[in-house]
Scaffold this motif. Structure first.
Motif, PDB file in Angstrom:
ATOM      1  N   VAL A 292      68.312 120.238   7.373  1.00 39.50           N
ATOM      2  CA  VAL A 292      67.500 120.326   6.161  1.00 39.50           C
ATOM      3  C   VAL A 292      68.385 120.551   4.937  1.00 39.50           C
ATOM      4  CG1 VAL A 292      65.752 121.714   4.963  1.00 39.50           C
ATOM      5  CG2 VAL A 292      65.414 121.073   7.358  1.00 39.50           C
ATOM      6  N   LYS A 293      69.414 121.354   5.071  1.00 38.49           N
ATOM      7  CA  LYS A 293      70.234 121.715   3.909  1.00 38.49           C
ATOM      8  C   LYS A 293      71.289 120.670   3.568  1.00 38.49           C
ATOM      9  CE  LYS A 293      69.411 126.671   4.185  1.00 38.49           C
ATOM     10  NZ  LYS A 293      69.974 128.024   4.389  1.00 38.49           N
ATOM     11  N   THR A 294      71.780 119.946   4.591  1.00 34.11           N
ATOM     12  CA  THR A 294      72.904 119.038   4.342  1.00 34.11           C
ATOM     13  C   THR A 294      72.628 117.587   4.704  1.00 34.11           C
ATOM     14  OG1 THR A 294      73.915 119.263   6.548  1.00 34.11           O
ATOM     15  CG2 THR A 294      74.454 120.952   4.887  1.00 34.11           C
ATOM     16  N   GLY A 295      71.592 117.327   5.487  1.00 32.38           N
ATOM     17  CA  GLY A 295      71.331 115.975   5.962  1.00 32.38           C
ATOM     18  C   GLY A 295      72.118 115.596   7.191  1.00 32.38           C
ATOM     19  N   VAL A 296      72.938 116.506   7.701  1.00 33.44           N
ATOM     20  CA  VAL A 296      73.736 116.239   8.895  1.00 33.44           C
ATOM     21  C   VAL A 296      73.027 116.834  10.105  1.00 33.44           C
ATOM     22  CG1 VAL A 296      75.943 116.585  10.068  1.00 33.44           C
ATOM     23  CG2 VAL A 296      75.879 116.234   7.589  1.00 33.44           C
ATOM     24  N   TYR A 297      72.685 115.974  11.051  1.00 35.02           N
ATOM     25  CA  TYR A 297      72.065 116.411  12.312  1.00 35.02           C
ATOM     26  C   TYR A 297      73.133 116.295  13.388  1.00 35.02           C
ATOM     27  CZ  TYR A 297      68.740 116.583  16.217  1.00 35.02           C
ATOM     28  OH  TYR A 297      68.067 116.920  17.359  1.00 35.02           O
TER      29      TYR A 297
END
Length: 475
Positions: A292-297
């Protein structure tokens, strides 16, 4: 209503076929071909409905003609008649602007009962109607297994096998699963973590020959029925607010490891429930907060915490959200998932990331903060939270931010996690059904994380053979 896969190669399935399929045959997850719209007028007409009546109204939007309404009602009444509170999921006002939705009044004292008691009834109904044997296979980080077993134990035509991570669930969670001695129940305690258990399950469901040959059915939240049943209590909670609270912005703070419970809220919002913000509460296994905060899953190092049901690094339901984030683009969704399986990460950028941050807020709550929240909430409000619910409260306090109403979910009874409660120097009264577990013998097979060996155990169980081979634990 028809259902389709997030990866685009399965479509036109009815409600019962979707239930039985679980994981879609193309490896995706099943979603409705269209999400029904609930208008303000409809919401107003639902105010005052009891839980079962509201359940029937929402399910009617998805079930179509597959199951007669009177049969649905009978199953719902048997399911929710076992709950200790007549409201099923009562809403408790704790202080100005903060309500707790208690989801732990079912037979195994956890929110999973809300969906799985009904799912057990529905699987039994379908097995009898179609004259087939159903083999339920699932993985659990603690609560799903106990609720699923309780929902189908002793039912004719159904066998259930649950994999759980060995010594990585709470003692009560373990006992609720492994003290069941019904012949149609097999517990495999896997030397690994939940993600290892879940990986085996998803691979077996993706093996279409194995899946069809053994009549495999899913109880994990990869099954859309789980999502839909959980969506009901979002509507119920909102409708239980007083008029002033409903008039403002309403946030939901949801402890979530596998993304199923929070996705149910996302579905409710897309249907028309006036939700302002969905807050994802996680623990130190904070892949969802990172996304949610960085877009990195990206999965990280597994950590054992005081909230073991959220000790998850790969969230099964994440694909459903990706599908809607991409504008229901099955090709793009499949490409994202292929990238994740190949490279171990997905990166969301630009407008898609902006949309994620409009949809969700998130907080990963560390062990120390979790215990502090339990202690502070008990002191200040005389309300005892379990560790997962404490993460939800901590996230609500950090991310609510609207100055209006937050509903946070109490996903389990604190007695299921007395180890953590005692660390807060709090003595609680343990309900009698939980106390009784400690005097019972256990029935489980401890196995290495070895897919081939697990498959042999399953095949023997499905054929009615008593194969041990691992370490059979009878304590």
């Amino acid at each position: 209503m028809q259902f389709k896969s997030t990866r685009g190669k399965v479509a036109g399935k009815g409600f019962v076929d979707t239930l039985l399929m679980g994981l879609a045959d193309d490896g995706g997850l099943m979603v409705p071909e269209r999400i029904p719209a609930v208008t303000d007028q409809t919401l107003a007409s639902w105010r005052g409905l009891d839980y079962i009546s509201l359940f029937l109204e929402i399910f009617a939007l998805y079930v179509g003609d597959d199951i007669p309404r009177e049969d649905l009602r009978a199953m719902a009444e048997r399911s929710y008649g076992r709950f200790r509170d007549p409201q099923v999921t009562p809403l408790v006002r704790v202080k100005d602007g903060l309500h707790v939705l208690e989801l732990f009044h079912g037979p195994t004292f956890a929110f999973k009962d809300v969906a799985l008691q009904f799912m057990g009834e529905l699987y039994s109904y379908v097995a009898q109607r179609q004259g087939e044997i159903i083999h339920i296979l699932g993985a659990t980080s603690g609560d799903t297994g106990a609720a699923a077993i309780e929902g189908v134990r002793g039912k004719e035509g159904i066998r259930i096998c649950i994999l759980h991570p060995h010594q990585k669930v709470s003692r009560v969670q373990e006992l609720q699963m492994t003290t069941v001695d019904d012949a149609n129940v097999l517990n495999l305690s896997v030397k690994g973590n939940f993600d290892d258990c879940q990986r085996v399950i998803k691979e077996l469901f993706a093996d279409l020959d194995f899946k069809s040959g053994h009549h495999l059915r899913a109880i994990n939240s990869i099954n859309f029925l789980r999502i839909l049943a959980q969506t009901v209590y979002y509507f119920y909670a909102y409708l239980r607010l007083d008029e002033q609270a409903r008039a403002g912005k309403v946030d939901f703070s949801v402890p979530s490891g596998n993304f199923g419970n929070i996705f149910s809220g996302y579905l409710a919002k897309r249907m028309g429930l006036p939700v302002h913000k969905l807050i994802i509460a996680t623990n130190e296994n904070n892949i969802l907060e990172q996304f949610v905060k960085t877009g990195v899953y990206r999965s990280g190092d597994f950590r054992s915490t005081h909230s073991p049901s959220m000790d998850i690094q790969v969230a099964s339901n994440f694909e459903r959200y990706l599908y809607y984030l991409t504008g229901e683009d099955a090709v793009k969704t499949a490409a994202y998932m292929q990238t994740f399986h190949k490279d171990g990460e997905i990166v969301i950028e630009g407008e898609e990331l902006a949309q994620v941050q409009r949809d969700f807020a998130a907080l990963g709550v560390g062990n120390a903060r979790c215990l502090e929240t339990i202690a502070d909430f008990k002191t200040q409000h005389d309300y005892l939270l379990d560790p997962h619910s404490a993460c939800g409260v901590a996230a609500a306090e950090a991310c609510g931010g609207t100055g209006e109403t937050v509903i946070t979910f109490a996903t389990a009874h604190p007695a299921k996690f007395d180890e953590a409660i005692k660390l807060c120097e709090i003595e609680q009264e343990i309900p009698e059904p939980i106390q009784e577990l400690f005097a019972k013998s256990q029935h489980q097979v401890v196995v290495d994380y070895d897919k081939a060996f697990i498959v042999r155990q399953l095949e023997a169980f499905y054929n009615g053979v008593n194969l041990v081979g691992g370490t059979e634990a009878h304590e």
